[in-house]
Design an enzyme around this catalytic site. Structure first.
Site, PDB file in Angstrom:
ATOM      1  N   SER A  95      22.582 -67.283 -11.757  1.00 30.83           N
ATOM      2  CA  SER A  95      23.062 -68.318 -10.839  1.00 30.83           C
ATOM      3  C   SER A  95      24.588 -68.344 -10.818  1.00 30.83           C
ATOM      4  O   SER A  95      25.220 -67.310 -10.590  1.00 30.83           O
ATOM      5  CB  SER A  95      22.452 -69.662 -11.228  1.00 30.83           C
ATOM      6  OG  SER A  95      22.619 -70.622 -10.222  1.00 30.83           O
ATOM      7  N   ASP A 217      13.824 -68.513  -2.534  1.00 28.82           N
ATOM      8  CA  ASP A 217      14.697 -69.238  -3.451  1.00 28.82           C
ATOM      9  C   ASP A 217      15.443 -70.292  -2.641  1.00 28.82           C
ATOM     10  O   ASP A 217      16.251 -69.962  -1.772  1.00 28.82           O
ATOM     11  CB  ASP A 217      15.675 -68.263  -4.108  1.00 28.82           C
ATOM     12  CG  ASP A 217      16.621 -68.907  -5.109  1.00 28.82           C
ATOM     13  OD1 ASP A 217      16.696 -70.148  -5.156  1.00 28.82           O
ATOM     14  OD2 ASP A 217      17.303 -68.164  -5.845  1.00 28.82           O
ATOM     15  N   HIS A 245      14.328 -70.053  -8.381  1.00 25.55           N
ATOM     16  CA  HIS A 245      15.707 -69.682  -8.701  1.00 25.55           C
ATOM     17  C   HIS A 245      15.863 -69.113 -10.102  1.00 25.55           C
ATOM     18  O   HIS A 245      16.962 -68.708 -10.467  1.00 25.55           O
ATOM     19  CB  HIS A 245      16.597 -70.921  -8.534  1.00 25.55           C
ATOM     20  CG  HIS A 245      18.063 -70.636  -8.535  1.00 25.55           C
ATOM     21  ND1 HIS A 245      18.673 -69.780  -7.631  1.00 25.55           N
ATOM     22  CD2 HIS A 245      19.061 -71.102  -9.342  1.00 25.55           C
ATOM     23  CE1 HIS A 245      19.964 -69.726  -7.880  1.00 25.55           C
ATOM     24  NE2 HIS A 245      20.229 -70.517  -8.908  1.00 25.55           N
TER      25      HIS A 245
END
Length: 266
Positions: A95, A217, A245
């Site tokens: 991320s 996502d 995610h």
């Protein structure tokens, strides 16, 4: 400062193996890699850590000014590399940490020689000609909700971020991780994450790069993965047969296999 204690550094796997430095995202800690690590430990030296303000990192090291920009988190990464004298490192960032890795690699190419970007996003807010997945109003509302009631926000948003509604235990785990984070520190990291714009930094990447995305996502839609690939010449984009995610939790074997394939070929 004792960097090992500050960032709760742990080292596992094959002592003489290629180094994988595993970096977690917002609201998480190194425990998020626990399902991937066993699949990699036989062949790689695994270095895991918690950013200051997360997990079991030393809270006394928190500095709001430092961690109000991604540069502060990149500095954590570089100081870890220096403390352990790590070289020829594959930085695996989940991320927002994917972009932290971009910044760190630009500053220390002698230490970070490959990047693996797991569910990356260089900008979460839509812009002209760019789809990040959120409008500016969406992000304002998200941050306002987080800042007014962090625990309530975590309970609602963590399952959405995780996806995989048919596996509620994954959403529950992410909720617990979010809720274990100090709310004041989390607010700073959230603003740093969701208001960041690192699109120009993609051009600085000169090391072999793997981008891992999920087929669905809500945080980093497929357009983002394609944008990152196009922004980093020679990079490779792999779409995992996974949703949500956090593929290191929802599809750990596929995630580990893609990392190993990339490092072995790079």
């Amino acid at each position: 400062m004792d960097i090992r204690r500050r960032n709760n550094i742990t080292v596992a796997g094959r002592a003489d193996g290629p180094v994988l430095l595993l970096a977690h995202g917002f609201g998480c800690d190194q425990n998020m890699w626990r399902l991937v690590a066993p699949a990699l430990a036989a062949d790689y030296r695994l270095v895991l850590f918690d950013y200051v303000g997360s997990g079991r990192a030393d809270p006394s090291a928190w500095d709001e000014r430092r961690y109000s920009s991604l540069e502060g988190y990149a500095l954590d990464v570089l100081e870890i590399c220096e403390e352990l004298d790590l070289r020829d490192v594959t930085f695996v960032g989940h991320s927002v940490s994917a972009m932290v890795g971009v910044l760190a690699a630009a500053k220390a190419p002698q230490r970070i020689s490959r990047l693996v970007m797991v569910s990356p996003s260089p900008r979460y807010i839509d812009d002209e000609g760019y789809r990040g997945g959120f409008s500016a109003e969406d992000i304002d509302e998200l941050l306002e909700s987080l800042e007014s009631n962090y625990l309530g926000w975590s309970a609602v948003m963590a399952p959405v971020i995780m996806g995989n509604a048919e596996r509620p235990e994954l959403g529950q785990e992410l909720t617990a991780s979010f809720c274990a984070t100090d709310p004041d520190m989390a607010r700073v990291f959230a603003r740093t994450t969701f208001l960041s714009d690192s699109r120009d930094d993609l051009r600085t990447v000169t090391v072999p790069t793997l981008i891992l995305e999920c087929r669905q996502d809500v945080i980093a839609p497929r357009e983002v993965g394609a944008y990152v690939r196009d922004g980093i010449p020679g990079s490779r984009l792999v779409t995992l047969d996974a949703t949500g995610h956090c593929p290191q939790l929802s599809a750990p074997q596929a995630t580990a296999g893609a990392i190993a394939d990339f490092v072995g070929a790079a």
